[in-house]
Design an enzyme around this catalytic site. Structure first.
Site, PDB file in Angstrom:
ATOM      1  N   SER A 196      91.299 106.310 180.654  1.00 36.23           N
ATOM      2  CA  SER A 196      90.725 105.147 181.302  1.00 36.23           C
ATOM      3  C   SER A 196      91.491 104.810 182.584  1.00 36.23           C
ATOM      4  O   SER A 196      91.512 105.607 183.511  1.00 36.23           O
ATOM      5  CB  SER A 196      90.717 103.973 180.310  1.00 36.23           C
ATOM      6  OG  SER A 196      89.951 102.899 180.797  1.00 36.23           O
ATOM      7  N   HIS A 240      84.222 105.073 174.643  1.00 34.37           N
ATOM      8  CA  HIS A 240      85.403 105.021 175.512  1.00 34.37           C
ATOM      9  C   HIS A 240      86.706 104.960 174.738  1.00 34.37           C
ATOM     10  O   HIS A 240      87.684 105.644 175.094  1.00 34.37           O
ATOM     11  CB  HIS A 240      85.289 103.806 176.435  1.00 34.37           C
ATOM     12  CG  HIS A 240      86.253 103.826 177.571  1.00 34.37           C
ATOM     13  ND1 HIS A 240      86.240 104.788 178.560  1.00 34.37           N
ATOM     14  CD2 HIS A 240      87.284 102.992 177.892  1.00 34.37           C
ATOM     15  CE1 HIS A 240      87.208 104.548 179.436  1.00 34.37           C
ATOM     16  NE2 HIS A 240      87.853 103.463 179.048  1.00 34.37           N
TER      17      HIS A 240
END
Length: 395
Positions: free
Chosen positions: A165, A370
């Site tokens: 990320s 994610h």
């Protein structure tokens, strides 16, 4: 209102049960590593602009012993995360341990402002000046300074980089602004790569970005501040509410899903209280604002301070784009079809602009989201084994 919230929170703790030392998940990354039976070292680095950062190191695996010099793997966390996320799932499952068992000297960085990096040579955290940074500064100062320290400490000339990320964002910022660091990277493995964000599906970001993502004259007037800090009370509340047997466990899981995408198959309910013991780890408001600006602009570019300050900072009315053409070290992309933060189309736009893109890996699990990259029960099967396989090609 604050009194009502506090009273409600205390009631929830009492309803769920009290926190006891024997049952409490370990919140400190270093203590967790030692408890898992691995050697651990803490190292501090002072950046060029005065922030004092802590890194956690696993120098070798108990499965191999101290067998001499090992290649270096450097792991960088995402926003509101810390080094803890690389060890949270425990031996044989967490990436830091898998790499250590495979023969790597594992170093885990911590960005300024998170749980382990809340010191500055001059500024206390209660000064707004401490928080006047975005992930741009993490990319141009924190990551390069930590990598330099690791190379000097180990005597190695290059590291294998793994980021998740925001840990991918800051890598690309570093390469754009300080391209000499290409020579210090064997390969860069970007999990859930966050650069272009224009098509993200996260409802939280989409709701607030139209307001928070505007050219930020407010920051100019008021300064930045800490975003979602962690403290003992929040940890205790989260741990008690989010135990696997708690009546609130579904609420806890939904909070995680709202950020990165729904994937009940990859989230172990037993892990959630451990997540709550370490996350959120804190960040600057400006980091969040910068991502909101990426969503609004559909560009990968520097912080937009507004037309008042942009000409002073950049010499232009609008912030310049980052120079992805400077990222010349091998880059490998790993992404999920159900990632609400990093949409497939955004990742592929990034892919098409990288000059040395070596792997385009869409995780072969349709619901991969994610946060599955760090907390997914089958992360080893779907991602980590692939990362290790690819890393070996550059040794």
């Amino acid at each position: 209102m604050k009194c009502i919230i506090l009273a409600t929170s205390l009631a929830l703790i009492l309803a769920a049960g009290s926190v006891t030392a024997g049952d409490r998940p370990i919140s400190d990354c270093g203590e967790r590593i030692l408890d898992d039976g691995y050697p651990m070292e803490r190292h501090t680095v002072t950046t060029e602009d005065g922030y004092i950062l802590t890194m956690h190191r696993i120098p070798y695996s108990p499965k191999t012993g101290d067998d001499g010099n090992r290649p270096v793997a450097f792991l960088m966390h995402g926003m509101l995360s810390s080094s803890s996320d690389w060890v949270l799932m425990g031996p044989n499952k967490a990436l830091a341990y898998i790499l250590s068992d495979a023969g790597y000297d594992v170093w885990m960085g911590n960005a300024r402002g998170n749980t382990y990096s809340k010191k500055h040579k001059y500024w206390p955290t209660y000064w707004q000046l401490f928080w006047n940074f975005s992930w741009h500064e993490i990319g141009i100062y924190d990551v390069p300074n930590m990598i330099d320290y690791v190379l000097e400490e180990t005597g190695e000339s290059q590291v294998q980089y793994v980021g998740h990320s925001q840990g991918t964002t800051v890598y690309l910022v570093m390469m754009s602004e300080r391209p000499k660091y290409n020579d210090k990277i064997k390969s860069a493995h970007l999990l859930g790569p966050a650069a272009y964000m224009g098509n993200m599906k996260s409802p939280l970001t989409r709701a607030f970005a139209p307001i928070l993502g505007q050219p930020n004259a407010i920051v100019e007037l008021c300064g930045s501040m800490e975003f979602m800090p962690s403290n003992q009370f929040k940890q205790d509340l989260g741990i008690e509410m989010c135990q696997a047997t708690s009546p609130f466990i579904e609420l806890c899981a939904n909070e995680i899903f709202l950020i990165g995408g729904y994937d009940t198959e990859q989230l172990d309910p037993e892990l959630i209280e451990h997540i709550k013991a370490t996350s959120p780890a804190g960040a600057s408001v400006n980091q969040n604002i910068h991502f909101c600006q990426e969503y609004n602009s559909k560009r990968f570019r520097k912080f937009d301070y507004s037309i008042v300050r942009n000409p002073y900072e950049y010499g232009t009315m609008y912030p310049p784009n980052y120079k992805l053409k400077n990222a010349k070290a091998p880059v490998l992309l790993y992404y999920g079809a159900n990632d609400w933060m990093c949409d497939v189309s955004d990742v592929r736009q990034l892919r098409d602009e990288l000059p040395n893109m070596q792997l385009d890996y869409l995780v072969p699990f349709a619901k991969w989201a994610h946060l599955d990259f760090i907390w997914g029960t089958e992360a080893k099967k779907y991602v980590y084994d692939k990362v290790l396989e690819e890393m070996e090609q550059y040794e």
